[in-house]
Design an enzyme around this catalytic site. Structure first.
Site, PDB file in Angstrom:
ATOM      1  CD  GLU A 195      -2.542   1.269   2.686  1.00 43.89           C
ATOM      2  OE1 GLU A 195      -3.521   2.022   2.773  1.00 43.89           O
ATOM      3  OE2 GLU A 195      -2.145   0.547   3.635  1.00 43.89           O
TER       4      GLU A 195
ATOM      5  CB  CYS B 138      -5.104  -1.119   4.434  1.00 45.46           C
ATOM      6  SG  CYS B 138      -4.580  -0.883   6.150  1.00 45.46           S
TER       7      CYS B 138
ATOM      8  CE  LYS C 260      -8.767   1.294   2.666  1.00 46.39           C
ATOM      9  NZ  LYS C 260      -7.778   1.562   3.731  1.00 46.39           N
TER      10      LYS C 260
END
Length: 526
Positions: free
Chosen positions: A279, A401, A349
């Site tokens: 990430e 994440c 995301k």
């Protein structure tokens, strides 16, 4: 007489306080059921003892009892949140501890609501038929309430599904059941077993003697009828763990040394089919590093490989926490297209982390402390459903994440053509705490639920490869720079959870709750 009343009141107060302390320690003990300890048996035992102790209490006392139990669960189980606030958030120690306590208290409201509802729905009982009533209370109503409140905790105010009871089975004997009922379904099963254990404390063993063998037999049988089977193909991956200190990650002078480090680490592994960086491995908007991305794209094309990296993408005046694919998108023998920052073959995301990636009530909170002004805490949200990434012809379902904690979101991205699950993260925020290990545990559960191998690339660990049964087959040590190279056998087929998700379980729990309301009304009228 007055002295006797005072003595009685003091004794009652001490008993109540002791009961709440015991509830706290029972809740705190459940942290041992999760990574890195994984002593799975502790959770159902602690839950059973709490259920047994709370049975004779009033509705109000039940609320406070389970609030104390929940506070113990979260004050100890997610104490690692304090590290990010204290070490990297710039908050004074008293303030970070205070915020941590408030978070734990908020999360404790969900077990407290279970206790409150359980007592309220059952306090109108008559003594007649007590045995049948206890079976209903412990083996049906309690599991339904516990599951519904865990589910609610996973979506209210964007959700925090950490430490669901079912995750305690990631290394436990019941984990194969997750391929049908998911982690939340495992929570239901554990709550039901805890209810049976609580009945044993009143010398009523029959329910446990029936439930336990049936549950174990189910966990043994489920893999025998699995639709998941090997395709005979494999993919070679290289997962790069840069181990960039969190204090340096967003410093402008560290940008190019960081990019060069990832490229140098990857150079010896260009024979891999897919190279994965974690990430925000590229800690800058695409436009700032376009030349580097173009060169990395050419290197990947020349070596017939793909590079998937976390990056900050910028489109329509919005910033996104994203994944992009450099190099070959299609078959290995074909050169991939030149990289373009146009949003194609890219994942943005969707489920953002409060405070870390967006700040609710930011006009009020941002001026209070540096903690509310963490780097890159103003991201926009990507679409809920996005196409799988394509790398060397392989279809990859990503989660960045925090997103890996949400089973339904990843399930909605997986279909029969999906080859691999991918999650990237930067858990350096949480230092040497248990947070990254618990995060890894949830990623393993997604593999079991969806029947696909998973790769996890992180800045400083846990970087690992997981098979379709949730077993870690290869990993790198935490807090070290390195590259994990592994060949992953591919599978096909669908698990039942991939087909049906959580909906049947939630409908069952809702139906049991409805029956609870009906029973209470009838008992009040009788």
């Amino acid at each position: 007489m007055l002295n006797n009343i005072r003595a009685f009141a003091q004794q009652k107060s001490r008993t109540h306080a002791l009961r709440l302390v015991l509830a706290f320690f029972l809740g705190a003990s459940t942290a041992l059921s999760f990574a890195p300890y994984s002593i799975w048996i502790i959770y159902p035992i602690a839950m059973a003892l709490a259920l047994w102790q709370s049975q004779p209490l009033s509705t109000k006392a039940n609320f406070y009892y389970w609030l104390s139990f929940g506070f113990g669960c979260f004050a100890v189980g997610i104490s690692w949140v304090h590290v990010s606030m204290d070490t990297f958030g710039g908050l004074p120690l008293p303030a970070s501890i205070g915020l941590m306590a408030l978070l734990a208290l908020y999360l404790a409201l969900y077990p407290a609501l279970t206790g409150l509802a359980l007592a309220w729905l059952t306090n109108a009982r008559s003594r007649a038929g007590e045995a049948k009533f206890s079976l209903w209370r412990n083996l049906a109503l309690f599991p339904a309430l516990w599951t519904l409140t865990e589910w609610a905790r996973g979506w209210v105010m964007t959700g925090f599904p950490w430490l669901w009871a079912g995750y305690s089975q990631t290394q436990g004997p019941l984990k194969p059941l997750a391929s049908i009922i998911g982690a939340l379904g495992l929570s239901f099963v554990l709550a039901m077993l805890a209810g049976a254990l609580a009945l044993c404390l009143t010398k009523r063993y029959k329910s446990l003697l029936i439930l336990l063998p049936l549950t174990v037999l189910s966990a043994w049988v489920v893999p025998k009828f699995s639709d998941i089977h090997p395709t005979g193909e494999s993919v070679k991956v290289a997962l790069v763990q840069g181990n960039i200190p969190q204090s340096m990650k967003w410093e402008p002078e560290a940008l190019w040394p960081t990019l060069l480090k990832y490229m140098d680490l990857s150079r010896e592994h260009l024979d891999a089919d897919i190279i994965i960086w974690p990430e925000a491995a590229v800690p800058a908007p695409e436009s700032m590093v376009q030349e580097f991305l173009d060169n990395a794209n050419k290197v990947a094309n020349l070596n017939h490989t793909s590079i998937i990296t976390g990056i900050i993408s910028h489109q329509d005046n919005q910033f996104y926490n994203s994944l992009i694919v450099l190099g070959n998108h299609n078959q290995k023998q074909q050169a991939g297209p030149d990289y373009e920052a146009d949003g194609s073959n890219q994942f943005k995301k969707h489920h953002l982390l409060p405070i870390g990636e967006f700040v609710p009530f930011e006009a009020l909170l941002r001026p209070i402390a540096p903690f509310f002004n963490l780097p890159m805490s103003s991201f926009a949200r990507g679409e809920y459903r996005q196409p799988n990434l394509s790398a060397l012809g392989h279809k990859i379902a990503p989660a960045i994440c925090y997103e890996i904690a949400f089973p339904e979101q990843l399930r909605d991205s997986v279909d029969l053509d999906t080859d691999i699950l991918l999650t990237v993260s930067n858990d350096a925020w949480f230092g040497t705490s248990n947070g990254p290990l618990q995060h890894m545990e949830m990623a393993q559960m997604r593999s079991i639920e969806l029947g696909r191998p998973l790769v996890r690339a992180t800045n400083n660990g846990v970087t690992a490869v997981v098979d379709e049964k949730g077993n870690i087959t290869a990993s790198l040590p935490q807090f070290e720079t390195g590259v994990l190279s592994a060949t992953i056998p591919l599978v096909t087929g669908q698990t039942w959870f991939a087909k049906i998700g959580q909906t049947p379980l939630l409908l069952l729990c809702g139906a049991l709750l409805l029956v609870g309301f009906i029973r209470r009304k009838k008992q009040q009228q009788s």
